[in-house]
Design an enzyme around this catalytic site. Structure first.
Site, PDB file in Angstrom:
ATOM      1  N   VAL A   1      -6.480 -43.443   1.876  1.00  0.00           N
ATOM      2  CA  VAL A   1      -6.667 -42.666   0.641  1.00  0.00           C
ATOM      3  C   VAL A   1      -5.390 -42.605  -0.191  1.00  0.00           C
ATOM      4  O   VAL A   1      -5.441 -42.648  -1.428  1.00  0.00           O
ATOM      5  CB  VAL A   1      -7.207 -41.250   0.967  1.00  0.00           C
ATOM      6  CG1 VAL A   1      -6.215 -40.430   1.793  1.00  0.00           C
ATOM      7  CG2 VAL A   1      -7.585 -40.514  -0.302  1.00  0.00           C
TER       8      VAL A   1
ATOM      9  N   GLY B   1     -20.222 -39.726   7.059  1.00  0.00           N
ATOM     10  CA  GLY B   1     -19.523 -39.960   8.329  1.00  0.00           C
ATOM     11  C   GLY B   1     -18.097 -39.438   8.369  1.00  0.00           C
ATOM     12  O   GLY B   1     -17.397 -39.604   9.375  1.00  0.00           O
TER      13      GLY B   1
ATOM     14  N   PHE C   1     -13.593 -37.089  -2.273  1.00  0.00           N
ATOM     15  CA  PHE C   1     -14.933 -36.998  -1.687  1.00  0.00           C
ATOM     16  C   PHE C   1     -15.059 -35.667  -0.951  1.00  0.00           C
ATOM     17  O   PHE C   1     -14.452 -35.473   0.097  1.00  0.00           O
ATOM     18  CB  PHE C   1     -15.176 -38.166  -0.732  1.00  0.00           C
ATOM     19  CG  PHE C   1     -14.999 -39.523  -1.374  1.00  0.00           C
ATOM     20  CD1 PHE C   1     -15.496 -39.773  -2.657  1.00  0.00           C
ATOM     21  CD2 PHE C   1     -14.347 -40.544  -0.714  1.00  0.00           C
ATOM     22  CE1 PHE C   1     -15.332 -41.023  -3.261  1.00  0.00           C
ATOM     23  CE2 PHE C   1     -14.176 -41.800  -1.306  1.00  0.00           C
ATOM     24  CZ  PHE C   1     -14.674 -42.032  -2.584  1.00  0.00           C
TER      25      PHE C   1
ATOM     26  N   GLY D   1      -2.285 -59.966   5.723  1.00  0.00           N
ATOM     27  CA  GLY D   1      -0.862 -59.773   5.427  1.00  0.00           C
ATOM     28  C   GLY D   1      -0.456 -60.564   4.190  1.00  0.00           C
ATOM     29  O   GLY D   1      -1.165 -61.482   3.770  1.00  0.00           O
TER      30      GLY D   1
ATOM     31  N   TYR E   1     -14.209 -51.013  15.718  1.00  0.00           N
ATOM     32  CA  TYR E   1     -12.744 -51.016  15.614  1.00  0.00           C
ATOM     33  C   TYR E   1     -12.130 -50.093  16.670  1.00  0.00           C
ATOM     34  O   TYR E   1     -11.243 -50.493  17.432  1.00  0.00           O
ATOM     35  CB  TYR E   1     -12.347 -50.557  14.197  1.00  0.00           C
ATOM     36  CG  TYR E   1     -10.871 -50.359  13.994  1.00  0.00           C
ATOM     37  CD1 TYR E   1     -10.055 -51.422  13.632  1.00  0.00           C
ATOM     38  CD2 TYR E   1     -10.292 -49.096  14.149  1.00  0.00           C
ATOM     39  CE1 TYR E   1      -8.693 -51.236  13.440  1.00  0.00           C
ATOM     40  CE2 TYR E   1      -8.930 -48.907  13.961  1.00  0.00           C
ATOM     41  CZ  TYR E   1      -8.139 -49.975  13.610  1.00  0.00           C
ATOM     42  OH  TYR E   1      -6.785 -49.784  13.416  1.00  0.00           O
TER      43      TYR E   1
END
Ligand code: UD2
Length: 311
Positions: free
Chosen positions: A191, A276, A208, A37, A147
């Site tokens: 993005v 991925g 991509f 932060g 995550y």
């Protein structure tokens, strides 16, 4: 007026949530360790006498317990996290500390000091590589990163504490959040933050793949509003819900909106697809509408126009 404790208050979603809470008249205690932060995100909140900021690491033993016992908030909005999926892959131990242990500390502090409401920053990452669109809340939870696993575990920690100790817990499953103050620093940053920075710097962007991939991009202003509703609405029950728009936008569409404004910028380059990557991600937005009366209001076009204006 409700007193709300916000962890991760200086972060991207945290600082907007603080701003929204203050704007509707609540008192806010923000906590942040400034690991990801930024102090500057709280420039608006700082001058508000209903805002207090505490610098601390919420995963550390005793920190939240002391803070909650001193301040006795009506609700905790837990947004502090290791926010990068890539960081969780590179450092699963840190992911455990910041994304699982910290949640346990929140649950325990709420139990010990009788906080009746906890709102949690969950993520669409808990669904892993879902292929049926839109993604409904009942979809299989097969996260493919530490995550995502930590977010799913955190939901279980909080909901079970909620059931056992009478705390209303709302797990907010954010889709692709974008807007001002999102950090574009890493190649794995959202993005839109990357595109925004590159266009502002007069550079072109790389897409991509063929750019036909889609995401459910939701403005951080809508996400902050959903957090405030979850923390302060009367008569809601524990549960989870997607925080999304229900609409898909392709990367070609995103790039076209930027290009319209930055007409001098080089055309986007189409690179190799990212390893991925999922092709499509779109949530179903019905449950949060039913349970919190929330629906997203900011279109991608309007949200991008805001970013461009700020640039
Ligand atoms: C999320 C995670 C990412 C990874 C992924 C796994 C975030 C912000 N990212 O990515 O770390 O775990 O899930 O599915 O939570 N893209 C470009 N050019 C760029 C940057 C991105 O074309 O300069 C593409 C990217 O290949 C993807 C799309 O933009 O197709 C969205 O990327 P993202 O990282 O913003 O979000 P997402 O949901 O793919």
């Amino acid at each position: 007026m409700t007193k709300v404790l916000v962890t991760g208050a200086a972060g991207f979603i945290g600082s907007h949530t603080v701003d929204k809470l203050l704007a509707v008249g609540h008192e806010v205690i923000g906590v942040d360790n400034f690991r990801s932060g930024h102090r500057s995100n709280l420039a608006g909140a700082d001058s508000n006498e209903r805002f207090t900021l505490v610098e601390a690491d919420v995963s550390a033993d005793g920190v939240l317990d002391g803070l909650v016992s001193d301040t006795l908030p009506s609700a905790i909005i837990h947004l502090a996290a290791l926010v990068s999926v890539q960081d969780s892959i590179d450092n699963p131990e840190l992911n455990y500390q910041l994304n699982v242990l910290a949640t346990h500390r929140v649950a325990e502090a709420a139990r010990a000091h009788d906080v009746k409401r906890v709102v949690f920053a969950s993520s669409a990452a808990i669904y892993g590589n879902a292929t049926d669109m839109p993604i409904v809340e009942e979809a299989a939870k097969l996260p493919i990163s530490p995550y995502g696993g930590a977010k799913l575990a955190s939901e279980a920690i909080l909901l079970s504490h909620g059931a056992a100790f009478g705390i209303t817990v709302r797990c907010q499953r954010y889709f692709n959040v974008f807007g001002p103050r999102q950090d574009p620093a890493s190649p794995y940053s959202g993005v839109i933050s990357i595109f925004d920075k590159r266009y502002r710097d007069g550079k072109g962007v790389t897409i991509f793949g063929d750019g036909q991939q889609t995401r459910d991009f939701i403005s951080v202003h809508d996400v902050a509003r959903a957090n405030v509703l979850a923390a302060t609405s009367d008569g809601i029950k524990s549960g989870w819900a997607n925080v999304c728009t229900g609409k898909a936008t392709s990367l070609l569409e995103v790039a076209a909106i930027f290009a319209e404004h930055y007409s001098e910028a080089p055309a986007p380059i189409l690179g190799e697809p990212r390893k991925g990557d999922i092709i499509h991600s779109r949530g179903q937005a019905d449950l949060i509408a039913k349970e919190l009366g929330f629906s997203a209001e900011v279109t991608v076009k309007d949200g991008l126009s805001e970013l461009i204006r700020l640039g």
